[in-house]
Structures are given as C-alpha cells and as structure tokens.
Design an enzyme around this catalytic site. Structure first.
Site, PDB file in Angstrom:
ATOM      1  N   GLU A 117       0.856  -1.187   0.000  1.00  0.00           N
ATOM      2  CA  GLU A 117       0.000   0.000   0.000  1.00  0.00           C
ATOM      3  C   GLU A 117       0.893   1.239   0.000  1.00  0.00           C
ATOM      4  OE1 GLU A 117      -2.183  -0.411   3.675  1.00  0.00           O
ATOM      5  OE2 GLU A 117      -2.867  -2.419   3.135  1.00  0.00           O
ATOM      6  N   LYS A 119       2.446   4.532   1.214  1.00  0.00           N
ATOM      7  CA  LYS A 119       2.480   5.086   2.572  1.00  0.00           C
ATOM      8  C   LYS A 119       2.066   6.551   2.490  1.00  0.00           C
ATOM      9  CE  LYS A 119       5.258   5.160   6.760  1.00  0.00           C
ATOM     10  NZ  LYS A 119       5.301   6.585   7.067  1.00  0.00           N
ATOM     11  N   ASP A 121       1.162  10.265   3.387  1.00  0.00           N
ATOM     12  CA  ASP A 121       1.827  11.165   4.326  1.00  0.00           C
ATOM     13  C   ASP A 121       0.824  12.169   4.875  1.00  0.00           C
ATOM     14  OD1 ASP A 121       3.891  12.055   5.797  1.00  0.00           O
ATOM     15  OD2 ASP A 121       4.904  13.129   4.187  1.00  0.00           O
ATOM     16  N   TYR A 229      -8.480   8.263   4.227  1.00  0.00           N
ATOM     17  CA  TYR A 229      -8.266   7.001   3.523  1.00  0.00           C
ATOM     18  C   TYR A 229      -8.080   5.893   4.552  1.00  0.00           C
ATOM     19  CZ  TYR A 229      -8.029   8.834  -1.168  1.00  0.00           C
ATOM     20  OH  TYR A 229      -8.375   9.378  -2.364  1.00  0.00           O
ATOM     21  N   LYS A 319      10.919   2.986   2.441  1.00  0.00           N
ATOM     22  CA  LYS A 319      10.893   4.431   2.190  1.00  0.00           C
ATOM     23  C   LYS A 319      11.630   4.756   0.898  1.00  0.00           C
ATOM     24  CE  LYS A 319      10.455   6.777   6.254  1.00  0.00           C
ATOM     25  NZ  LYS A 319       9.826   7.968   6.641  1.00  0.00           N
ATOM     26  N   CYS A 413      13.522  46.236  -0.383  1.00  0.00           N
ATOM     27  CA  CYS A 413      12.828  45.217  -1.181  1.00  0.00           C
ATOM     28  C   CYS A 413      13.472  45.074  -2.555  1.00  0.00           C
ATOM     29  CB  CYS A 413      11.360  45.609  -1.319  1.00  0.00           C
ATOM     30  SG  CYS A 413      10.479  44.600  -2.505  1.00  0.00           S
ATOM     31  N   CYS A 416      10.793  46.569  -5.228  1.00  0.00           N
ATOM     32  CA  CYS A 416      10.375  47.979  -5.302  1.00  0.00           C
ATOM     33  C   CYS A 416      11.337  48.916  -4.576  1.00  0.00           C
ATOM     34  CB  CYS A 416       8.975  48.152  -4.744  1.00  0.00           C
ATOM     35  SG  CYS A 416       8.894  47.898  -2.960  1.00  0.00           S
ATOM     36  N   CYS A 431       8.036  43.041   2.662  1.00  0.00           N
ATOM     37  CA  CYS A 431       7.904  44.357   2.068  1.00  0.00           C
ATOM     38  C   CYS A 431       6.457  44.752   2.294  1.00  0.00           C
ATOM     39  CB  CYS A 431       8.210  44.284   0.579  1.00  0.00           C
ATOM     40  SG  CYS A 431       7.720  45.789  -0.256  1.00  0.00           S
ATOM     41  N   CYS A 436       4.051  47.537  -4.209  1.00  0.00           N
ATOM     42  CA  CYS A 436       5.181  46.716  -4.659  1.00  0.00           C
ATOM     43  C   CYS A 436       4.752  45.828  -5.839  1.00  0.00           C
ATOM     44  CB  CYS A 436       5.662  45.852  -3.503  1.00  0.00           C
ATOM     45  SG  CYS A 436       6.906  44.650  -3.975  1.00  0.00           S
TER      46      CYS A 436
HETATM   47  S1  IVH Z   1      -0.262   0.399   8.735  1.00  0.00           S
HETATM   48  C1  IVH Z   1       1.063  -1.469  12.468  1.00  0.00           C
HETATM   49  N1  IVH Z   1      -0.709   1.311   6.342  1.00  0.00           N
HETATM   50  O1  IVH Z   1       2.542   5.221   8.563  1.00  0.00           O
HETATM   51  C2  IVH Z   1       0.718  -0.900  11.176  1.00  0.00           C
HETATM   52  N2  IVH Z   1       0.288   2.755   7.928  1.00  0.00           N
HETATM   53  O2  IVH Z   1       4.533   4.264  10.917  1.00  0.00           O
HETATM   54  C3  IVH Z   1       0.926   0.543  11.131  1.00  0.00           C
HETATM   55  N3  IVH Z   1       0.713   5.025   7.095  1.00  0.00           N
HETATM   56  O3  IVH Z   1       1.575   7.305  10.723  1.00  0.00           O
HETATM   57  C4  IVH Z   1       0.061   1.246  10.237  1.00  0.00           C
HETATM   58  N4  IVH Z   1      -0.051   4.705   5.064  1.00  0.00           N
HETATM   59  O4  IVH Z   1      -0.565   6.387   9.533  1.00  0.00           O
HETATM   60  C5  IVH Z   1      -0.219   1.582   7.572  1.00  0.00           C
HETATM   61  N5  IVH Z   1      -1.176   2.013   4.189  1.00  0.00           N
HETATM   62  C6  IVH Z   1      -0.699   2.276   5.406  1.00  0.00           C
HETATM   63  C7  IVH Z   1      -0.188   3.539   5.737  1.00  0.00           C
HETATM   64  C8  IVH Z   1       0.299   3.749   7.024  1.00  0.00           C
HETATM   65  C9  IVH Z   1       0.491   5.581   5.898  1.00  0.00           C
HETATM   66  C10 IVH Z   1       1.300   5.725   8.236  1.00  0.00           C
HETATM   67  C11 IVH Z   1       0.528   5.546   9.503  1.00  0.00           C
HETATM   68  C12 IVH Z   1       1.518   5.940  10.552  1.00  0.00           C
HETATM   69  C13 IVH Z   1       2.785   5.460   9.936  1.00  0.00           C
HETATM   70  C14 IVH Z   1       3.209   4.172  10.578  1.00  0.00           C
END
Ligand code: IVH
Length: 670
Positions: A117, A119, A121, A229, A319, A413, A416, A431, A436
């Site tokens: 999935e 990740k 942010d 989500y 990551k 500035c 201007c 400024c 300006c």
């Molecule tokens: S699973 C034990 N799935 O990542 C499982 N986390 O370090 C932990 N995050 O801030 C969560 N997308 O919100 C999982 N598809 C995803 C995710 C996800 C983002 C974030 C989670 C948390 C961090 C976990």
C-alpha cells in the site's frame, strides 16, 4: 560490547534532545523544522549508537516511543489496541533481510504473500464504530493514548457516520484506522486563498492535514479540504476478515475511501517491481507519499509474527531514498513573494538530483541562513522532497576553505526598493509597500475582496491584464479607470465595463472598517479593522496614531500595533492613500449604531464549538455596544465557551474571568 567514550555519550544525549525537540515540533506543533530525510539521518544515528553500545539505551530515548504525547487542548482517548509504528527499510537488500526474518519466524521457505500500500503522508487516526455508528475518533498520539478529535473528524465528508446493518450486527465494536490527508491540488488552492487573506500559510500538505485536524474549533476543520483514507482495522482476529486484502475489500464496501494503488506481491521480486512502479508514479500523484507499506497478507501469519517494542514484525515501510546531492553555493538572490515575504534563494552550481538538474534552492529566511551557518562558496547538501522546490539542508563545514563570503540580507525590497521590515514573531522579512510590483496581484484581490471594498466584477483575468499593461500599479489606480481604458481590454464588453465602473464608484463610499481591512496590513483582519474604526472613528486619527495608543485597544496586540505603525510610515503607502483621496474615496468617519448599550465597555472572547457561527455572537455583542477580542487578557469580561474549549477556558479560569455558555449569553441579552 564496546564501552561508550565520553564523546559518544555526549553525542548520544544531544541526539536524544534534538530528536525529542523535532518530535515535539512535528507532532505537537505540526511545524517541522527539518526535512524527513534529515530527521531520519539523526534517528538512524541514534539507533546505530544504541546497537553498538548497549549501555546507552536510555528509557527516554525516542527509539522507545511512538510519536508524541497528546496535546492539552483535547481530551485524551486511549486506544484499546495500541497504534503501532512501522520498521523501515530503504533498499531492496534491506527488504530481503526483512523477508528472511519473516520466513524464519514462520518456519517456511515458501514465498510469503505480501500486500503493498502506498504510505500516505498525513495524520494517522482511529475511528471507533459502535453498532455501526461512528462514536469517537482519535489521533495516534503516543501510540497508547491519542487526542479525542471526534468533532473535527465528523466534519470530514469521506468518513462514513453509519455503516451497513450487516456490519453493525457482525462487528458491534469496530475500530477503523487510516490516514487523513490533504491533496496537493487542494493544498495549493487553499494556500492561495490564505495568501489573499494575508493569513499565515500551511507549511506543506502533511502539516496542513495535521494542523487542520487539531484545531480546537471544528468549524475551522470543516473549512479545510481533508480526506480520510482507510487502511485497516485495529483487530486482526475479527470473524470473516482473515487477510489484509479482505479488510481492504470490506472497508471499500462500507464506503470508506481506499487508495487505488494497493497490490498483492507473491514474492519479494514482485514487491520490488511494485515499489519501482510506485516510485515512478509518485511525481504524478495528487497526494504525498513517502514510501510503500508492505504487510504480510495473512492474519494467521501476522499473529504468529507478533510485534516488537514499537512496531509489528509483519509489516515494514520501504521508504523512498532521500533525493540528496552535494554542490556549491555560488550566490544568494532575494525574491519577493505574492504576500511580500522576502525569501533568500540559493544559486547553486548545477547538479543532478534524482534525474533533474537543480540550480536553485530555497533558503527560507534569515533565521535559516543563521541556523545553517551558510556562506557563499560553501559546499552544501541539497534535497528534493517529492515535487517541491529543493532545499539546502546542510553545510559541509569541514569542506569550508578561506574563500567563502558572508551573505548580506538586503535592507530594501528587491522588487520595489522600499525599506523592508520583520514583523515581531515572524521569521520572514516583508515588504509592506502596497504598491510593490511583486505583490500587486494579491494586494489588488484583497483590496477588492468582499471584506474589503467589495468591488464585484474585478475577476482575476481582468486584474491580471490591468497589471500586465501597467494600467494599475497600485490599488488606487482602480479609481482612475475609465470606459476608454477598459473597453480595448480582452473580455470587456460595454456593459461589463459600465458595471465595473459603477461598482468602483460605489466603493468610494465604503465604510471605514472595510477601507482599513482593504489595506492588507499584516495581522489586520476584519475584526481588528472594526476595532480600529471604532476606536479612532476617523481614518486620519488612525494614520496619526502612536504605538502606545494602539496597544491600549483591547484586541490589538503589540505585534499588530507595530505593523500598523510601519504601514503608515511607508512613503509609498502614504502616496497611495493620497491618490485614493484625490480620486474621491471618501474615508467617512465611522458611525456605529448600536441596538443597545447593554454590553457597553464589556469585552468578550469566544471559544469552542457553538451551535451558531461565531459571527452571529460577534455581531450581537458589537450591536449592543460590546467588543470581541481574540485572546483572553485581564481586560476580558466574559468568555463565551462552547464545546471543546481548550486553553482559553483554562486561562479564563486562572484569571477568574466569568465563563458563560450560549444559554447564559442569551439571558444576559434579554
Ligand atoms: S499500517 C502497524 N498502512 O505510517 C501498522 N500505515 O509508521 C501501522 N501510514 O503514521 C500502520 N499509510 O498512519 C499503515 N497504508 C498504510 C499507511 C500507514 C500511511 C502511516 C501511519 C503511521 C505510519 C506508521
């Protein structure tokens, strides 16, 4: 096991302090001071030291904690099942190591089925459904206890408030977990709006989401473009849900938003391909991701694997590599943004970072220059995070030779040439010249906005033409427009031009508070403008006011007072005001007609979630002779407090200020 030297112990302690402070900035203030990659660098070093020297393991080490303590503004809410963090890997080799550990613990040599999935942010939250009804929701907090942000979560439209009858029956208690995010396009739109209002901007989408969710006033949250989500449930022992894949399908059936880039990887090789595809797709996504989460799909296997201190053994975050490179700072130029903020821009020796040649990078502000201790000629590390402007994140002090030059922050500035000014409490120089050129577009929109002179018909396309053709060089030029000037412009039919000119003519009679607001003095929103109009009655008196007089007005703090003084000090601003007067703008004295004097000399502060919009109460108070201030002080008489009143309520109690609810307010009135 090696014994740590004094130097190592000092480094270790310093790391703990630094990381704890960055945790606080990130989780509690939603205002990170360093990039994620820099944070990871510090954190990795901490782990490295703890691995090497077992004696070091301190109980207050950030490696022992998840996130941060819940803030004081919200009620704490304990997670029935802790919300864990994720172990991370940054290369295929490290992922293979993870996979080996999984296979070892599962006592198998067969390929493990993974689900991948993106990740997301944003901010992790938990939603609690009882008998299918959304009852409570919380942030992750320190993993055990989060903040109860139920009211704010209820304003997010993508969170279902009610689940299907079947689910309600099957799972009387269901805890859904996921991420609240702000899309990049929404973030940009929202920041443009903030810029026009002269309000502080959101730092990035992640902090936009986190900051919006942790507002004490849920009306503020409601006004922010947030999405939820879902990515899981707290409990992996629920009937009928025996894989992560079935959970995702179930959540989708229950109308939760699910990310559309979730895949099954049958082997480590497949996971690698999915990861590479995701990295390629990343620049085109309308949301920020910082990697890919890989989970063992089967819950039976997940249960065998279990967890270690902070994280499950069945999942890992792969990551994206930080996109960093080394180069040389050749020069620094200063640019003026649309809101007058002056930003130092690093001119770099061109260098390739993740496939793109970079020759400019942001240096933020004067404080940042000082913190980095950067000089022209220095070797620096730059970073591209996602698609945003690259940043200089570190100076390689060890490479500095005698040939570097100090960076001089400009005194005026760059656009201007007017003198610049650093408002108290802000990191940026600004400024404040209303004429300006770099800021003109934003200034004109603000000037003509509904809260300002309310000139209907001055759309962005027209305003841009007027500016490009240099017909309008400051807001007062609007009052010198004629049919002859307007008609030759694109999109200007007879009638449209007439209507616009009529609107402009009418705006010359605008009331004093609107005129004051229209000037866009930093920190002077509609409320402050009204306070100033009430206090000074005439514009001239405001223009001639002193700092002492301004500070004395309840609701006007020293920072705003200084901004007002600086605004009127600027000769360009005074010339612009004279031009407005010559064009016939009336600057009428402010006449306040009160319904009653019931609240005469009474100062109110409003906080928390009320059943009616704040403006409703504000208008009643003002119409009855009272005042509304933004912050509690010894001058406050009443705190009108709704639900979820946070720090203001505490402060009012401390200062023994009378706290009233809506019913008590109404009885005061009658
Ligand atoms: S699973 C034990 N799935 O990542 C499982 N986390 O370090 C932990 N995050 O801030 C969560 N997308 O919100 C999982 N598809 C995803 C995710 C996800 C983002 C974030 C989670 C948390 C961090 C976990």
């Amino acid at each position: 096991m090696a014994k740590p030297s004094k130097k190592i112990i000092t480094e270790y302690k310093k790391l703990i302090e630094e990381i704890s402070e960055h945790n606080r900035l990130y989780y509690e203030n939603d205002a990170p001071a360093i990039s994620d990659a820099e944070y990871d660098r510090l954190f990795d070093r901490l782990i490295e030291l703890e691995k090497k020297y077992k004696d070091l393991q301190s109980p207050d080490s950030p490696t022992q904690k998840v996130g941060a303590k819940p803030s004081k503004g919200f009620e704490p809410l304990s997670h029935r099942i802790p919300m864990l963090s994720l172990q991370k890997v940054t290369s295929f080799d490290e992922f293979i190591e993870f996979d080996k550990r999984v296979k070892n613990l599962l006592e198998t040599t067969d390929d493990v089925e993974y689900i991948t999935e993106p990740k997301l942010d944003g901010l992790a939250v938990e939603l609690i459904y009882e008998n299918g009804i959304f009852m409570r929701g919380a942030t992750r907090g320190d993993g055990t206890t989060g903040e109860n942000i139920t009211q704010n979560l209820k304003t997010i439209k993508s969170i279902p408030l009610k689940l299907s009858a079947k689910t309600a029956k099957r799972y009387p208690l269901l805890e859904v977990r996921g991420e609240v995010i702000m899309k990049l396009s929404d973030f940009e739109k929202f920041n443009s709006k903030l810029a026009l209002e002269n309000s502080p901007l959101l730092a990035n989408p992640r902090n936009g989401a986190a900051g919006s969710l942790r507002q004490l006033d849920s009306k503020v949250t409601a006004s922010r473009p947030l999405l939820f989500y879902a990515y899981g449930v707290s409990d992996n022992n629920l009937e009928k849900l025996d894989t992560q894949q079935t959970v995702i399908e179930f959540l989708s059936d229950e109308k939760f938003l699910i990310n559309d880039l979730i895949y099954i990887g049958e082997s480590v090789k497949e996971v690698k391909i999915i990861f590479e595809n995701l990295a390629n797709a990343r620049p085109d996504l309308d949301y920020e991701i910082d990697g890919m989460v890989i989970k063992v799909n089967s819950f039976e296997s997940q249960n065998i694997l279990g967890q270690i201190a902070r994280a499950p053994r069945w999942a890992v975050a792969w990551k994206f590599a930080a996109e960093q490179a080394e180069t040389i700072l050749e020069d620094v130029e200063f640019s003026v943004g649309r809101t007058g903020v002056i930003t130092p821009v690093a001119k770099l020796k061109p260098v390739k970072v993740a496939g793109v040649t970079v020759s400019n990078a942001s240096l933020h502000n004067e404080d940042e220059l000082r913190n980095l201790d950067i000089r022209i000629g220095d070797s620096v590390i730059i970073e591209r995070a996602g698609d945003v402007i690259p940043k200089v994140i570190r100076v390689l002090q060890e490479k500095r030779n005698g040939k570097t030059n100090e960076i001089m922050f400009p005194k005026s500035c760059p656009s201007c040439n007017e003198s610049i000014y650093r408002p108290e409490g802000e990191a940026a120089y600004r400024c404040i010249n209303i004429s300006c050129p770099a800021q003109l577009e934003g200034r004109i929109f603000h000037f003509a906005s509904k809260g300002g002179l309310d000139i209907v018909g001055l759309g962005d396309k027209l305003a841009r033409q007027l500016i490009e053709k240099k017909i309008v060089q400051d807001p007062s030029d609007l009052f010198y427009l004629t049919t002859e000037i307007l008609l030759p412009l694109d999109l200007m039919a007879d009638k449209k031009a007439d209507n616009l000119l009529r609107e402009i003519e009418q705006s010359k009679k605008s009331e004093l508070p609107k005129l004051i607001y229209a000037l866009g003095i930093i920190g002077v929103g509609e409320t402050a403008a009204l306070l100033l109009a009430e206090h000074f009655v005439s514009f001239q008196k405001l223009q001639d006011s002193t700092i002492e007089e301004l500070i004395d007005i309840s609701g006007i703090g020293p920072n705003i007072a200084l901004n007002i003084i600086e605004f009127f000090k600027s000769s360009s601003n005074r010339i612009m005001l004279d031009k407005m007067k010559s064009a016939g703008v009336q600057f009428p004295d402010y006449i306040k007609i009160n319904l009653s004097d019931r609240f005469k000399n009474k100062v109110f502060v409003i906080t928390g979630t009320l059943t009616k919009p704040r403006n409703h109460y504000k208008n009643i108070i003002v119409d009855n002779g009272g005042k509304v201030a933004a912050a509690i002080s010894h001058k406050t008489n009443f705190l009108l407090a709704g639900e979820n009143s946070g720090s203001k309520l505490e402060k009012a109690k401390k200062l023994q200020i009378q706290v009233i609810d809506e019913a008590e307010f109404n009885s005061l009135l009658s």
